[in-house]
Scaffold this motif. Structure first.
Motif, PDB file in Angstrom:
ATOM      1  N   SER A  80       0.829  -1.207   0.000  1.00 42.03           N
ATOM      2  CA  SER A  80       0.000   0.000   0.000  1.00 42.03           C
ATOM      3  C   SER A  80       0.866   1.261   0.000  1.00 42.03           C
ATOM      4  CB  SER A  80      -0.905   0.034   1.231  1.00 42.03           C
ATOM      5  OG  SER A  80      -1.582   1.283   1.260  1.00 42.03           O
ATOM      6  N   PRO A  81       0.513   2.245  -0.829  1.00 42.23           N
ATOM      7  CA  PRO A  81       1.281   3.496  -0.825  1.00 42.23           C
ATOM      8  C   PRO A  81       1.246   4.206   0.527  1.00 42.23           C
ATOM      9  CG  PRO A  81      -0.718   3.714  -2.162  1.00 42.23           C
ATOM     10  CD  PRO A  81      -0.580   2.262  -1.809  1.00 42.23           C
ATOM     11  N   VAL A  88       8.577   7.496  -0.558  1.00 39.37           N
ATOM     12  CA  VAL A  88       9.558   7.502  -1.647  1.00 39.37           C
ATOM     13  C   VAL A  88      10.203   8.884  -1.734  1.00 39.37           C
ATOM     14  CG1 VAL A  88       9.894   7.268  -4.145  1.00 39.37           C
ATOM     15  CG2 VAL A  88       8.156   5.860  -2.984  1.00 39.37           C
ATOM     16  N   GLY A 129      -7.860   3.908   4.463  1.00 40.24           N
ATOM     17  CA  GLY A 129      -6.738   3.006   4.161  1.00 40.24           C
ATOM     18  C   GLY A 129      -7.041   2.078   2.999  1.00 40.24           C
ATOM     19  N   LEU A 169      -6.557   3.907  -0.224  1.00 35.56           N
ATOM     20  CA  LEU A 169      -5.124   4.019  -0.518  1.00 35.56           C
ATOM     21  C   LEU A 169      -4.600   2.724  -1.120  1.00 35.56           C
ATOM     22  CD1 LEU A 169      -4.098   6.104   2.553  1.00 35.56           C
ATOM     23  CD2 LEU A 169      -3.404   6.589   0.212  1.00 35.56           C
ATOM     24  N   GLU A 170      -4.943   1.629  -0.497  1.00 40.26           N
ATOM     25  CA  GLU A 170      -4.407   0.340  -0.963  1.00 40.26           C
ATOM     26  C   GLU A 170      -4.963  -0.020  -2.341  1.00 40.26           C
ATOM     27  OE1 GLU A 170      -4.889  -2.796   1.845  1.00 40.26           O
ATOM     28  OE2 GLU A 170      -4.227  -4.363   0.458  1.00 40.26           O
ATOM     29  N   VAL A 194      -5.541   4.136  -4.933  1.00 42.47           N
ATOM     30  CA  VAL A 194      -4.290   4.872  -5.139  1.00 42.47           C
ATOM     31  C   VAL A 194      -3.165   3.898  -5.495  1.00 42.47           C
ATOM     32  CG1 VAL A 194      -2.650   6.473  -4.096  1.00 42.47           C
ATOM     33  CG2 VAL A 194      -5.087   6.669  -3.560  1.00 42.47           C
ATOM     34  N   GLY A 195      -3.250   2.676  -4.973  1.00 42.36           N
ATOM     35  CA  GLY A 195      -2.241   1.659  -5.257  1.00 42.36           C
ATOM     36  C   GLY A 195      -2.174   1.236  -6.716  1.00 42.36           C
ATOM     37  N   SER A 231       2.027   4.125  -9.709  1.00 41.98           N
ATOM     38  CA  SER A 231       3.335   3.912  -9.095  1.00 41.98           C
ATOM     39  C   SER A 231       3.488   4.741  -7.824  1.00 41.98           C
ATOM     40  CB  SER A 231       4.447   4.305 -10.065  1.00 41.98           C
ATOM     41  OG  SER A 231       5.700   4.231  -9.399  1.00 41.98           O
ATOM     42  N   PRO A 232       4.035   4.145  -6.757  1.00 46.71           N
ATOM     43  CA  PRO A 232       4.246   4.907  -5.525  1.00 46.71           C
ATOM     44  C   PRO A 232       5.200   6.088  -5.731  1.00 46.71           C
ATOM     45  CG  PRO A 232       5.305   2.741  -5.391  1.00 46.71           C
ATOM     46  CD  PRO A 232       4.470   2.748  -6.638  1.00 46.71           C
ATOM     47  N   ALA A 233       5.972   6.066  -6.798  1.00 47.77           N
ATOM     48  CA  ALA A 233       6.873   7.186  -7.062  1.00 47.77           C
ATOM     49  C   ALA A 233       6.095   8.448  -7.437  1.00 47.77           C
ATOM     50  CB  ALA A 233       7.847   6.832  -8.189  1.00 47.77           C
ATOM     51  N   VAL A 276       1.600  10.502   0.056  1.00 50.26           N
ATOM     52  CA  VAL A 276       0.521  10.275   1.013  1.00 50.26           C
ATOM     53  C   VAL A 276       0.857  10.924   2.349  1.00 50.26           C
ATOM     54  CG1 VAL A 276      -0.785   8.520   2.290  1.00 50.26           C
ATOM     55  CG2 VAL A 276       0.015   8.023  -0.035  1.00 50.26           C
ATOM     56  N   LYS A 297      -2.426  12.934  11.899  1.00 45.86           N
ATOM     57  CA  LYS A 297      -2.771  12.458  13.244  1.00 45.86           C
ATOM     58  C   LYS A 297      -3.090  13.677  14.105  1.00 45.86           C
ATOM     59  CE  LYS A 297      -1.084   8.468  11.792  1.00 45.86           C
ATOM     60  NZ  LYS A 297      -1.987   7.398  11.355  1.00 45.86           N
ATOM     61  N   LYS A 300      -6.293  -7.517  13.957  1.00 44.19           N
ATOM     62  CA  LYS A 300      -6.832  -6.168  13.751  1.00 44.19           C
ATOM     63  C   LYS A 300      -6.913  -5.365  15.055  1.00 44.19           C
ATOM     64  CE  LYS A 300      -8.367  -6.782   9.315  1.00 44.19           C
ATOM     65  NZ  LYS A 300      -7.171  -7.314   8.685  1.00 44.19           N
ATOM     66  N   LYS A 329      -5.607  -1.843  15.334  1.00 40.66           N
ATOM     67  CA  LYS A 329      -6.354  -0.742  14.720  1.00 40.66           C
ATOM     68  C   LYS A 329      -7.419  -0.178  15.654  1.00 40.66           C
ATOM     69  CE  LYS A 329      -6.117  -2.144   9.858  1.00 40.66           C
ATOM     70  NZ  LYS A 329      -6.891  -2.173   8.600  1.00 40.66           N
TER      71      LYS A 329
END
Lengths: 280, 280
Positions: free
Chosen positions: A87-88, A93, B76, B79-80, B83-84, B87-89, B93, B97, B193, B196
Motif C-alpha cells: 500500500s502506498p 519515496v 486506508g 489508498l491500498e 491509489v495503489g 506507481s508509488p513514485a 501520502v 494524526k 486487527k 487498529k
C-alpha cells in the motif's frame, strides 16, 4: 537469507563490476513470464508484512531501500513493479535530484536525514547519498579528501540508522553499457519517452568507465556488515524486480513482526458495543 | 464529468447526510466482483495518466485527493486499492494524526501547507484540515468564532491551491453507524486487527450525531465550485474504491496531459549514440 540475497550480496573486499554479468539470473532459472508471476506472487506476503511493520510502529523499526544505478537501470521500474506491491500508505519515496542551493549550503547528509522514513514505514531512496561519492567524484565537484571523508561519514550515518532500528537494503542496479544504449535508443524512438531523455544523459554515458570506477570504490568502501550492498543484475527487468522483491521480503521477514497484542480488554469493548444506545 | 462524479458530487446548499444511502451504488449496477474488476481495469489508464502528470511537472499541475470519513470508513482501503493502482513514485501520502506541539503552535493550515504535493505528483490526505472543523468542533477544542473563521480560511486556501494549478478532489466516505459497528466488531474479533482499535474509538462513536452535524455544516460551508465535495457511499467497500478511482481518473483526464515534446533534436541524439566510441 534467501537464495536471492546469497547470490547478490556483495562480498567484502575489492569490487570488480566487470566480473558480474548484468544479464545473469543466477538465483532464478524460470522464464521472464514465470519470473514476473513469481514477483506478483510475493505481493500478498509483502503487503501483509508492510501492514505488520506499520502496526508495530511504536517499536521504532522501519526499512530503507536504497536504489542506485546508472541512468535507465530501472529505479522507476522497481518502484512501480516491486514497491507497488504494498500500500502506498506504507511507503515514503524520495527521489533525489541535483541538490538545491539550500541543500548545498549544508553537509551532504542533511537532506538525506530529512528524507528518512518514519517508524513503521518502508522508505525508498531513488538515488541517494551515494550520488555524493559518484557523480560528484566523477566530475570532481569535491576534492579527493572530501570524497574520502564521505565514505566514512556514510558508514557512520548508516550504522546509526541500523542501531536505531532501520533495516538498510542497498541495491546497485547493474546494467551493461550495451543495454543502456538500447534503452536510450528506445527512449529516442518513442515520443512518449522523450521527456525522460536529456542530451546530458549521453555526456554522462561517455563517462561510463569513470562511473564504474567510482561505483567500485564506493561499493567497496561502504559495504559494511550493518548495511551491505547488493549488486543486482539489471539488464533483465523482470529479474531485477524479482530480486529486489525478495530482498524486501527478507528484510521484513527478518524483523519477525507479530501483530501487537491488545492493550485493552477485548471483551469489555465488545460488550460496550453490544450495550450501546441506538444511534439516531 | 463521469457518471460517478455526477452521482456523487455534492449539490450546493444545505446537506442532509441521512438522505444519502451509505449502501447505495447508483452509478454502477454490477456485482461486487464486477465492480472490483472494473476498478482493476482502470489501472492502466490511471498509471498512464499519473506518468503523464509527472512528465509535465514543469507545468506546475498536480492533484490533491482529500479523504475524510468516520473511523473504519475505509481511507486506508482507498489508498491500498485505488491509489495503489499507480506507481508509488508518483504519489505523496500524508496521514494526519493529532497535531504535535509544534503544529499546534501554528495556524491549523501550517502543517497542511507543508504536506502539499509537489508539481507532477498525486497528493493524498488521509484525514486533512477538515479535522480542524470536525473533531475540534465536536469536542469544542476551539470556540464557535474560530470554527467559523476556519470554514472561510479553508475556502481561501483551497481556492489558492486551485489557482496555482492543483485539482482538489474532496471525498467524504459516508458509512452508516450500523456498518461502523459491524466493522468495529470485526476488528475486535480478529487479533490481527486489534492494533487498529482504540477504546477511544467507541467514545467518538457515541458522538455520531454531533459528528454528522459537524460534517453537514463543514460540507455545506466548504463545497465550493473550485473544490467541490463528493459524498461517497462507503458501506460497500468495492463501490467506494470504484467511485474514487473514477474521480481520480476524471481529475487526471481533465488536465488533458500530453507527452512533452522533445526540446532537443532527436535525430542528432540518435546519431551521437550511433557514432560513439565503444565503451571499454
Amino acid at each position: 537469507m534467501s537464495s536471492f540475497a546469497q547470490a547478490h550480496r556483495l562480498p567484502a573486499g575489492p569490487v570488480d563490476l566487470t566480473a558480474i554479468d548484468p544479464a545473469g539470473h543466477p538465483a532464478y532459472d524460470g522464464s521472464k513470464e514465470e519470473g514476473e508471476a513469481a514477483l506478483e506472487a510475493l505481493g500478498p506476503e509483502l503487503a501483509d508484512l508492510q501492514e505488520r511493520l506499520y502496526a508495530n510502529k511504536e517499536s521504532g523499526r522501519n526499512v530503507l531501500l536504497v536504489l542506485q544505478g546508472m541512468d535507465t537501470s530501472g529505479k522507476g521500474g522497481v518502484l512501480e513493479h516491486t514497491v507497488g506491491l504494498v500500500s502506498p500508505a506504507g511507503v515514503k519515496v524520495t527521489s533525489f535530484k541535483a541538490p538545491t542551493d539550500e541543500e548545498k549550503a549544508h553537509d551532504f547528509l542533511w537532506r538525506i536525514e530529512k528524507a528518512l522514513p518514519p517508524a513503521g514505514l518502508i522508505g525508498v531512496f531513488d538515488r541517494s547519498h551515494f550520488e555524493d561519492v559518484l557523480i560528484v567524484k566523477v566530475h570532481e565537484w569535491a576534492d579527493a579528501a572530501e570524497i574520502e571523508r564521505r565514505y566514512e561519514a556514510i558508514n557512520v550515518f548508516e550504522q546509526k540508522l541500523v542501531d536505531s532500528g532501520t533495516i538498510v537494503v542497498k541495491c546497485m542496479l547493474h546494467i551493461s553499457p550495451e543495454e543502456q544504449k538500447s534503452r536510450l535508443l528506445a527512449r529516442l524512438d518513442d515520443p512518449t519517452k522523450h521527456w525522460k531523455f536529456n542530451p546530458g544523459d549521453l555526456d554522462e554515458r561517455a563517462l561510463w568507465p569513470a562511473y564504474r570506477d567510482a561505483y567500485e570504490i564506493a561499493l567497496e568502501r561502504t559495504n559494511t556488515a550493518a548495511a551491505p550492498w547488493h549488486v543486482i543484475p539489471s539488464d533483465r527487468k523482470w529479474y531485477r524486480n524479482l530480486v529486489i522483491g525478495h530482498l524486501l521480503l527478507d528484510a521484513l521477514r527478518g524483523l519477525d513482526l507479530q501483530w501487537p497484542v491488545a492493550d485493552f480488554d477485548v471483551e469489555v469493548e465488545k460488550q460496550r458495543l453490544a450495550d450501546e444506545e441506538p444511534i439516531a
